[in-house]
Structure formats: C-alpha cells, structure tokens
Design an enzyme around this catalytic site. Sequence first.
Site, PDB file in Angstrom:
ATOM      1  N   LYS A 165       6.511  -4.250   3.115  1.00 37.13           N
ATOM      2  CA  LYS A 165       5.631  -5.303   2.598  1.00 37.13           C
ATOM      3  C   LYS A 165       6.190  -5.661   1.224  1.00 37.13           C
ATOM      4  CE  LYS A 165       0.791  -5.975   1.087  1.00 37.13           C
ATOM      5  NZ  LYS A 165      -0.584  -5.437   1.169  1.00 37.13           N
TER       6      LYS A 165
ATOM      7  N   GLU B  73       0.513  -9.392  -2.415  1.00 37.70           N
ATOM      8  CA  GLU B  73      -0.594  -8.633  -3.002  1.00 37.70           C
ATOM      9  C   GLU B  73      -0.116  -7.632  -4.048  1.00 37.70           C
ATOM     10  OE1 GLU B  73      -2.758  -7.121   0.443  1.00 37.70           O
ATOM     11  OE2 GLU B  73      -3.840  -9.014   0.582  1.00 37.70           O
TER      12      GLU B  73
ATOM     13  N   ARG C 239       7.010  -7.511   6.788  1.00 37.09           N
ATOM     14  CA  ARG C 239       5.691  -8.150   6.938  1.00 37.09           C
ATOM     15  C   ARG C 239       5.766  -9.645   6.604  1.00 37.09           C
ATOM     16  NH1 ARG C 239       1.328  -5.725   5.385  1.00 37.09           N
ATOM     17  NH2 ARG C 239       0.010  -6.251   7.103  1.00 37.09           N
TER      18      ARG C 239
ATOM     19  N   ASP D  51      -6.218 -13.504   7.631  1.00 36.74           N
ATOM     20  CA  ASP D  51      -6.178 -12.045   7.517  1.00 36.74           C
ATOM     21  C   ASP D  51      -7.209 -11.403   8.435  1.00 36.74           C
ATOM     22  OD1 ASP D  51      -5.615  -9.543   6.633  1.00 36.74           O
ATOM     23  OD2 ASP D  51      -6.523  -9.745   4.658  1.00 36.74           O
TER      24      ASP D  51
ATOM     25  N   GLU E 291     -11.443  -3.871  10.005  1.00 35.32           N
ATOM     26  CA  GLU E 291     -11.617  -4.201   8.589  1.00 35.32           C
ATOM     27  C   GLU E 291     -12.649  -5.308   8.357  1.00 35.32           C
ATOM     28  OE1 GLU E 291      -7.992  -5.280   6.616  1.00 35.32           O
ATOM     29  OE2 GLU E 291      -9.026  -5.959   4.820  1.00 35.32           O
TER      30      GLU E 291
END
Length: 812
Positions: free
Chosen positions: A278, A282, A315, A361, A389
């Site tokens: 990743k 973020e 990712r 997401d 999630e």
Amino acid sequence: MNAETGYDAWLRYVPVHGATLPPTLVTLDDSVLMRSAREEMSRGVLGMLRKSLRAETTMPNGDCILLGTLPAVRRAVPDVELPETLGEDAYVLKAVRIGGRSVLLVVSSNDRGVLYGTFALLRKVALGEDLQRMDETHTPLAPIRWTNEWDNLDGSIERGYAGRSIFFEGGNVLADLRRAGDYARLLASIGIDGCTVNNVNANVRVITPEFLPQLVRLADAFRPWGVHLSIAVDFSSPKLVGHLDTFDPLDPKVAEWWKQKADEIYRAIPDLGGFLLKADSEGRVGPSTYGRTHADAANVIARALKPHGGVLVYRGFVYDHHMDWRNLKNDRARAAYDNFARLDGQFDDNALVQIKYGPIDFQVREPVSPLIGALHATNETLEFQVTQEYTGQQRHLCFLLPMWKEILDFDLHAADRPTPVKEIVSGKAFHRPLGGFVAVTNVGRDPNWLGHDLAVANLYAFGRIAWNADLTAKQIIDEWTRLTFGSDPHVVDAITKMQLESWRVYEEYTGPLGAGGLTDIIGAHYGPGIESSERNGWGQWHRADEKGVGMDRTVATGTGFIGQYTPPVASLYESLATCPDNLLLFMHHVPYTYALHSGKTVIQHIYDSHYDGAEEAQRFPRRWQTLRGKIDEERYQAVLGRLEYQAGHAIVWRDAVCNWFEKASHIQDAQGRVGHHPGRIEAESMSLDGYTVTGVQPWETASGGKAVTCQAAQCTSVMRFNEQGGRYDMSVEYFDQNNGAAHYDLSVGGKVLGRWTADRALPTNKLDGHSSTRYTVTGVKLAPGDEIRITGRPQGGELASLDYLELQPAGK
Ligand code: GCV
C-alpha cells in the site's frame, strides 16, 4: 445435541447416516500436502461414518479411495480414463469400477489439488450427495485466491471484530501457532492458496533479519495446507530497514536492496507467495516522494521477487484524503482510475493491481470500480471484505455474497464482447498471466473466528466464489448452512433465507439509494453519524443539504466520474432516466422530491426503507427462535444475542437517519412515523434522582438529541404507568461505552424484571450512534399506577446513561 463453539466452522464432520465409503485409503505420492490430504480424509471419514480407513500406498484388492497426482494415478490404474492435463490446482472426482473393485478417485495435477479434491469429496459426503456416479472436474477460475489480514505485530487488528490476532502478540509471532495452522486448513478447504498475514499499513520490522525466523514459523504452519504466506511491506524499507539514503524505485541501489532482501527471505521461505504494497495512500509513503509512478514502485519489487516465482500485489486504493470539500468537482471515486488507468501496460507480469470492488471503500452499495475495466494489459486482483467494516462489524447479520455476485457478474463492456468483472479480474478476458480474488478477512481469537457464527458464511462464500464465480448465492449458502448447522429442512430454510435477505435489510436501514457514508466516516465506521462525511477531506461526501442529496458525478454537470466507464455503462448512469434507483445518489444530486422509478419521492423512500429494514431486523430474532432445539444451544444463544442486539441497533439507525433527513429537508414522513414514537418516554422527561440531562453528539443518535447521565454512585429514573393495563414489551435504550461497565436494573412495582451490565465491546467511549443499545424485557404485565424504575450504577468512565424507555403492546 453437543455444545459447539464454531471453531470447526464448516468442517464439523458430524455423523451422517446412510453414506458408505470404501474401507481403504490409498495415497500414491508422498509430500507434506499428500499427508494432509490423507489425514484429512481419515479424520473426515472417522467423524462422519465412524470408521477408520485402512491406509495403503499401493492398490489393494478391494474397494478403495485413491488420492494421487495425475502421473501417479495413471501408473496405478492405467485403464481409467482421465483428462490429458489438468490446470494448476484443478482436480477430478470420479467413481470407477476397476476389475470388480469400486474406486473413488481424487486426482489432480499437483498435490495441493489433491488436497482440494479431498476436501471436496468430504463435503459431498457431509452433504449426502451421491458418490457412485461422480465424474467431475473442478478448475479454479484464477491462480490468486488470497486473504489479507490487517493484523498488527502488537496483536491488534485494524478493522478486526473477532478478538486479537491469531498470528502476532507484543511485537512477535505467537509461540503457539496451532490456531494459525487450523486457519490455513479452513482456507485450504475452500481453495484459498495465499494469506497475507500483516496489515497493509505495514510495520517495517516485518522484513528485518531479526523478524525473519518468526515469519519462517508462520510459513511452516501454513505449508501443510498449501497456503502461501505473503507479507505486506513498507515502501520506505530500503531507507528504514536498509539504511540507504533513498527509497527511490528508479535508483539502482534501491533495486539492488529489494533484490537482496527478496533473496534473503526466499532462502528462508522458498514458497513465499510474495509481497503486498500500500503506497501513497492514507499517509503511507510511496513513489510520489520521488516523482515516480506506481508502476515504477511495483516493478522494482516485482523484479526482485520474479526469480523466486513471487508476485507483487499493489493496492489500487490510492486517493487524496485531504481533498477540498468545497470544490464540487473533487471526487474521491475518481481516484483509483485517475491514478492507474494511464499506467496500463507498464506493470511487470508478476505484478498485480489490487482493486476494491467499488470506487470508494467497501460501502454497502457502490457501483463497480471503473478501473477494473480500464486495465487490459495489467494483472488485477479484486478486493472484497469479509470483515464487515462498513456493514455491521459482525454485530449485524450481513451476508455479502449477493452483493459480490452482482459485482462479479456486472458487465463493464470493456471490449466488443461481454466482459463481466469475474472474467476481467481472473485474467481471462484479456489473457493475462495472473489474476484473482482477495478478501480482507481479519479473523481473530474468538472461538468461531469471526465473532458472529453466521458471519463465518462470508469467509466460506468468498473461497467458493473465488474458485468458481458461477456458483449461485443460493447454492453456496445452502451448502454452508448444512455443513455448519446440519440438514434439518427447517434449519436450512430459515438460515438460508435470513442470510440471503440480510444484505438488503442492512442496506435498507443504513444507507439506501447508493448514498453511502451515513455512518461515522472519520471514526469507527459503525453506527450512524450522518454529517461526519461532510466538510472534511476524506471524500465520502453525500452532499445532503436542505434541498437535496447525492453526489453529482455526471459528465455533464458533475465530477465526471461517470465518464470513466465505457460508453454503454456511462450512458446508463449519466441519464436520470436509466440510472438504477439503488445507485441514484451515488451518481446524481437530486431534490428530495425527485420521483424514483418506483414512483416514490427520494425522501419518502429514505423514510420507508429505514422503517421497512428496521422492521425486518426486528423479525430476525423471532425467526431464529424457531430453531431452538434444532441446533446446539450454545450457538443458538450466541446468535440470538447478536440478532437481538442488531434489532435494537437497527432502530438507532432508522431513527438517526430519518430524523436527520426530516430536519434537513423540512419534509415530513407521509406516514407520520418519523419523530412520533407512541409508547416512547424520554429519560429526560422521567422523574430523575441523581441523573442529569446532557446533549448527545451527533444529535440524531439520541432520541430528542438528549440523554441522562449519572455522576453519582447510583441514580434512578422513574415513571408511573398510566395507560391501559395489559402485557407490554419494555425496552430501555441506554449507552454502552467501552470505557466502563455500568450496571442497570429495571423494575416494576419494586420487582426487578431485568438486570444487565453494559459490557459489550462497542467502538466508542461516548454517547453516540455506536454506543446506543437496547435492552428488552418481553411480556411484562402492567397495570395503571405501576411504578417503572430504572436504576443505573456507573462504573469506570461509563455513567449508566439512558436515552428512553419504550413500551409496546407485547409481541407487536
Ligand atoms: C488498512 C479503509 C480502512 C482502513 C484501511 C484502508 C485500506 O480506509 O478504514 O482501516 O487500512 O481502507 O484498505 O488500506
């Protein structure tokens, strides 16, 4: 009925009646995987038929089960007709007669395929299928069938809802890895061949020389089950671990460092699956530090892994989380395509871009990510989420396979022939050497792996669909239910129906019409928090205001996201006339009075769907109660507890969303339900002793925006019942924070009817939509004048807070 913990999941091997199997088991090859296959077959037969198989390595005179690879089986039984070749991991199950003997054959090109075939044969026995006429070949749709676990080395799990890590604790790999091995066995039984054990937000330590022996132990635990270990790496490792002065992917020193690192790891773990990365997302560093591309970043590592047969999974979840929300042209949904589409063809053959199913997401409803159809010369993996999630975190029932099926079957029109997602990501549509399916799973130390016994179906379903995306949701859930709870027709019917309805129900009482993001976006992603997505850079905006709701993603007037699809798909979404209702607010900003294809206005649909969904959630516990005595009491009670909690929390969701939209739109519910709750008595309007009134944030997560909290050792909240006498269901809405365990008593006329402790592990230490929880006592006899008293005793930081009491005629 024996008590069960759920640890055995779908591999329970409980006795089946009427099945017969040959008494001898022949295994022709010897390897760690063949030994697993042999032991599994023996274990399964012992459990289901109460018989010990005689183990042989050559053909006996009598009937037998024969496990072997294609060449070995050909040598042993040359007259049996078998395919010339079989793809990797594919297997044949076949019943044959050889010289008067009955032989059940499990044959594959490789020993892992034999193991898969063994599990498949055992599944057939457990399901009571006919083995005598068996002649089937099963080939996996794609080579990459992995889980990702977001486990941190300290033992916590990012977005994990079933206890701590089964791999790590205190910065180390656990000493006892039996559970990791048992997990690998579960994965193998559904054809999963890889598992990335650590969080994509990777700790650099994972590839330090000191840590390597620990990874070796994990790989050893997985190996008997053919599950390749893989690890998530940090892109700055050349600097942080290797002490270079750069991690620029085009710097030869960096390339050499990755090469040496890969060599070092593969010397210790020759069957490592590869690395997951990743980057530039973020807060993770990435190639942008040096002005390089994602392809540059992927390739420098892919090249280091290539000589060892490893893959680099990159990712595609790259977006700017500091976007200016005031700019109506900004759109997080565009990010994956904008970042990767132009790099098509630049990734090496052993690199894959891993793409979440939707452009945002893991929301309960999203369109298919347009990036999936845009990469024709790049390997892809499709990312699903087993860990719920955004879909109830395993406290809510939400069987995701019906959604996954819609995604997999969606035709992206990426070529001049049908190109459903499953064909693209598997590599078939554009003849890619690699492709596949990944699910973020996040199993934990809870005995049943995922916390909710019914949530385990998502893991099973992922494995089955990653192997064969053409299986129907009905087929898969039917199998899972029989394997997990037995074949009583009522049990199978009740559970499969609840599972198949649950995603729709969850969507209805959380976020319909594709609005997404009605949960607390910047925190736990669990309970309602309607405005949390707005006025910040995270980009999960729904843009609801006093006039309307939805993101304008059109090409004509919006962000242009819709233009990322090919024309047939783009025109479907661009036009209000053809855009499906369930994605309307994802694609368009419309007034609340806009009429849907169904004929309802948007605002009335929001109200109705929340009421309908919450009502269906109320029925789940009652439907489950019809199973009492038909399944073991332990799992019966555990599931009932979760369904009752869900029923209560669905009302929190319903009220929060409806109240918020009523206030925003100034349009009342045509059915007069919103804001009117017959039988509800606000705690702040009861007679309070010790309790004080406080505001709740966000306001919509408490009835009337207020609650009462207790700052003393004990407080009471009292009312006198003055309605018609009769039997009532009494519900207390209270707040269960995670910073204490307050005690409550509910009494009528001095008699205690309910006593409970607020000790659920809910993700907040505040009064809000995550902590709001319902306690219900059913069928209480009430007479006019009865005193109803709630007593709260705070503990820790939890102040025994109350929202309201609700009295409903019993059973309503
Ligand atoms: C592991 C979402 C989750 C993050 C997760 C991220 C990702 O944003 O909330 O916890 O990080 O996705 O998929 O990388």
